[in-house]
Design a protein around this motif. Structure first.
Motif, mmCIF file in Angstrom:
data_model
loop_
_atom_site.group_PDB
_atom_site.id
_atom_site.type_symbol
_atom_site.label_atom_id
_atom_site.label_comp_id
_atom_site.label_asym_id
_atom_site.label_seq_id
_atom_site.Cartn_x
_atom_site.Cartn_y
_atom_site.Cartn_z
ATOM 1 N N MET A 1 0.891 -1.115 -0.031
ATOM 2 C CA MET A 1 -0.047 -0.016 0.122
ATOM 3 C C MET A 1 0.722 1.409 0.208
ATOM 4 N N ALA A 2 2.144 0.946 0.765
ATOM 5 C CA ALA A 2 2.935 2.444 0.732
ATOM 6 C C ALA A 2 3.351 2.602 -0.817
ATOM 7 N N TRP A 3 3.685 1.242 -1.334
ATOM 8 C CA TRP A 3 4.204 1.686 -2.817
ATOM 9 C C TRP A 3 3.126 2.148 -3.785
ATOM 10 N N PHE A 4 1.834 1.870 -3.498
ATOM 11 C CA PHE A 4 0.674 2.268 -4.404
ATOM 12 C C PHE A 4 0.417 3.880 -3.945
ATOM 13 N N THR A 5 0.522 4.181 -2.726
ATOM 14 C CA THR A 5 0.391 5.439 -2.292
ATOM 15 C C THR A 5 1.592 6.319 -3.138
ATOM 16 N N SER A 6 2.975 5.932 -3.148
ATOM 17 C CA SER A 6 3.842 6.881 -3.767
ATOM 18 C C SER A 6 3.488 6.833 -5.215
ATOM 19 N N SER A 7 3.041 5.808 -5.764
ATOM 20 C CA SER A 7 3.154 5.821 -7.426
ATOM 21 C C SER A 7 1.896 6.377 -7.659
ATOM 22 N N LEU A 8 0.676 6.435 -6.876
ATOM 23 C CA LEU A 8 -0.462 7.590 -7.065
ATOM 24 C C LEU A 8 -0.033 8.874 -6.911
ATOM 25 N N ARG A 9 0.757 9.175 -6.010
ATOM 26 C CA ARG A 9 1.187 10.774 -6.044
ATOM 27 C C ARG A 9 1.811 11.283 -7.170
ATOM 28 N N SER A 10 2.638 10.198 -7.549
ATOM 29 C CA SER A 10 3.272 10.648 -8.882
ATOM 30 C C SER A 10 2.710 10.684 -10.369
ATOM 31 N N SER A 11 1.904 9.410 -10.337
ATOM 32 C CA SER A 11 0.946 9.465 -11.626
ATOM 33 C C SER A 11 -0.231 10.326 -11.464
ATOM 34 N N CYS A 12 -0.723 10.687 -10.358
ATOM 35 C CA CYS A 12 -1.989 11.267 -10.484
ATOM 36 C C CYS A 12 -1.800 12.750 -9.718
ATOM 37 N N ALA A 13 -0.653 13.196 -9.787
ATOM 38 C CA ALA A 13 -0.281 14.493 -9.131
ATOM 39 C C ALA A 13 -1.374 15.583 -9.832
ATOM 40 N N THR A 14 -1.620 15.795 -10.939
ATOM 41 C CA THR A 14 -2.418 16.882 -11.520
ATOM 42 C C THR A 14 -3.984 16.649 -10.966
ATOM 43 N N ASP A 15 -4.381 15.061 -11.144
ATOM 44 C CA ASP A 15 -5.859 14.945 -10.392
ATOM 45 C C ASP A 15 -5.879 15.044 -8.961
ATOM 46 N N LEU A 16 -4.737 14.966 -8.164
ATOM 47 C CA LEU A 16 -4.897 15.518 -7.001
ATOM 48 C C LEU A 16 -4.879 16.586 -6.586
ATOM 49 N N SER A 17 -4.211 17.491 -7.445
ATOM 50 C CA SER A 17 -4.078 19.015 -7.596
ATOM 51 C C SER A 17 -5.783 19.412 -7.790
ATOM 52 N N ASN A 18 -6.196 18.647 -8.535
ATOM 53 C CA ASN A 18 -7.523 19.301 -9.284
ATOM 54 C C ASN A 18 -8.651 18.542 -8.353
#
Length: 390
Positions: free
Chosen positions: A224-241
């Protein structure tokens, strides 16, 4: 041969010619020479009629819906979906303007299953009207095949970036996620898990499955920690939006370990999972507390939440917010303070510890049931009056 005298009345053809000449506007006429008052009145009438056609159905629908949600005059029941086809009830209620309590949900009511929340995807509560005894913790049960998984419906490409969409496609298909059976994502993002809550025995087996995975809990924490890190990088724009899918997934992944502990907590007296007891209860108050780590604000609760399982759950949350991992529990940080206050108000202080976290940063909720049931009618009538007078 006798010839009849000409008729004293004008012929039809001449009548039509006169009418045509009267109504035809000469091309050389001065427009200012004709009165405009009648045209303006006609336009005004047409505009008012158009607004009436639009707003009257909206007003009737608002009244009908308000009978389900708010205190309202009894006469509004005439527009309720359950009584509009019954002439006797309809005609009688029209003359009764005494206040009427809002209608309670029925067994088939679609509102019964929805639990209020702050995220885009609401948590679904098992739709039961009577208490069901919670089964005891099973011993090596046969798990359903396939086991319920998060994001088991068609994944909508409603993302800001292709990289985020591809991340979700890959994550939902990888064994690193599926083998860990994350309760934090199953609770809100698994249609199969939610539907199984109509069968308390199936829910009992599902919870056993989330607590007893082939991968160890420590390995699942790393996944889950790996998925969290990957989500932050792959979905940076979506998280910002503030994309709802990306934000809720991040919260769920970060709350994996805490919510696994919550799901696997056992009531020592009944030897049953606390979560299963909450699902089996006709009072959803205890159930709501499992939503807190996901950022779902606690609604109004009853004394049904005053039990050892809820007290133990809040102690677990309090300890998590005092740990080194507290900064990643953003959902719980926003909901715990308000939930602890509500629980202490209902069950007595100190039922839940409140000193470990700051006050909830979640926006205050408004209990719409305390507002008069005529709000929708007054709004629509006000708009209608404005349009008629303009």
């Amino acid at each position: 041969m006798f010839t009849p005298p000409p008729s004293p009345f004008p012929s039809k053809s001449s009548e039509l010619s006169e009418l045509e000449m009267t109504h035809d506007t000469p091309t050389h006429a001065n427009p200012s020479a004709f009165p405009t008052h009648s045209c303006q009145s006609k336009q005004k009438y047409t505009l008012a009629l158009r607004w009436t056609i639009i707003l009257v159905p909206i007003t009737l629908i608002a009244i009908g819906v308000s009978t389900r949600l708010f205190i309202h005059p009894t006469s509004f029941d005439a527009l309720s979906p359950n009584s509009i086809h019954e002439w006797k009830t309809w005609s009688k209620s029209l003359t009764d303007w005494s206040l009427h309590e809002r209608h309670k949900p029925t067994e088939n009511s679609p509102w019964l299953a929805i639990v209020p929340g702050t995220n885009a995807s609401p948590v679904i509560k098992r739709s039961t009207l009577s208490a069901t005894p919670a089964p005891t913790v099973p011993i090596n049960p046969t798990l359903p095949t396939p086991f319920p998984q998060p994001y088991d419906t068609t994944l909508s490409p409603n993302f800001s970036t292709t990289s985020c969409y591809n991340f979700f496609l890959n994550m939902t298909q990888t064994d690193a996620l599926r083998s860990c059976r994350p309760f934090s994502l199953l609770l809100t993002r698994s249609q199969a898990f939610i539907q199984n809550q109509d069968d308390i025995n199936a829910t009992n087996i599902d919870i056993w499955g989330t607590c007893n995975t082939d991968l160890s809990s420590s390995q699942c924490d790393l996944n889950m920690a790996w998925f969290t890190s990957s989500l932050r990088s792959s979905c940076a724009t979506d998280l910002s939006n503030q994309n709802a899918m990306a934000v809720s997934a991040l919260i769920g992944l970060q709350a994996f370990d805490l919510m696994r502990q919550a799901a696997c907590s056992v009531d020592p007296v009944a030897n049953a999972y606390c979560y299963v007891e909450a699902v089996a209860s006709s009072d959803a108050s205890s159930y709501y507390f499992y939503q807190l780590p996901l950022g779902q604000a606690l609604p109004q609760i009853t004394s049904g939440a005053c039990n050892s399982c809820t007290k133990s759950l809040m102690s677990m949350y309090s300890a998590a917010l005092s740990s080194a991992n507290a900064t990643s529990l953003t959902g719980l940080q926003a909901t715990y303070g308000d939930a602890a206050t509500k629980l202490n108000n209902v069950c007595g202080s100190p039922y839940a510890q409140t000193s470990t976290v700051a006050s909830s940063s979640a926006p205050p909720s408004v209990d719409l049931t305390s507002v008069g049931g005529t709000w929708a009618v007054l709004l629509a009538v006000g708009v209608l009056s404005t349009s008629m007078s303009s």
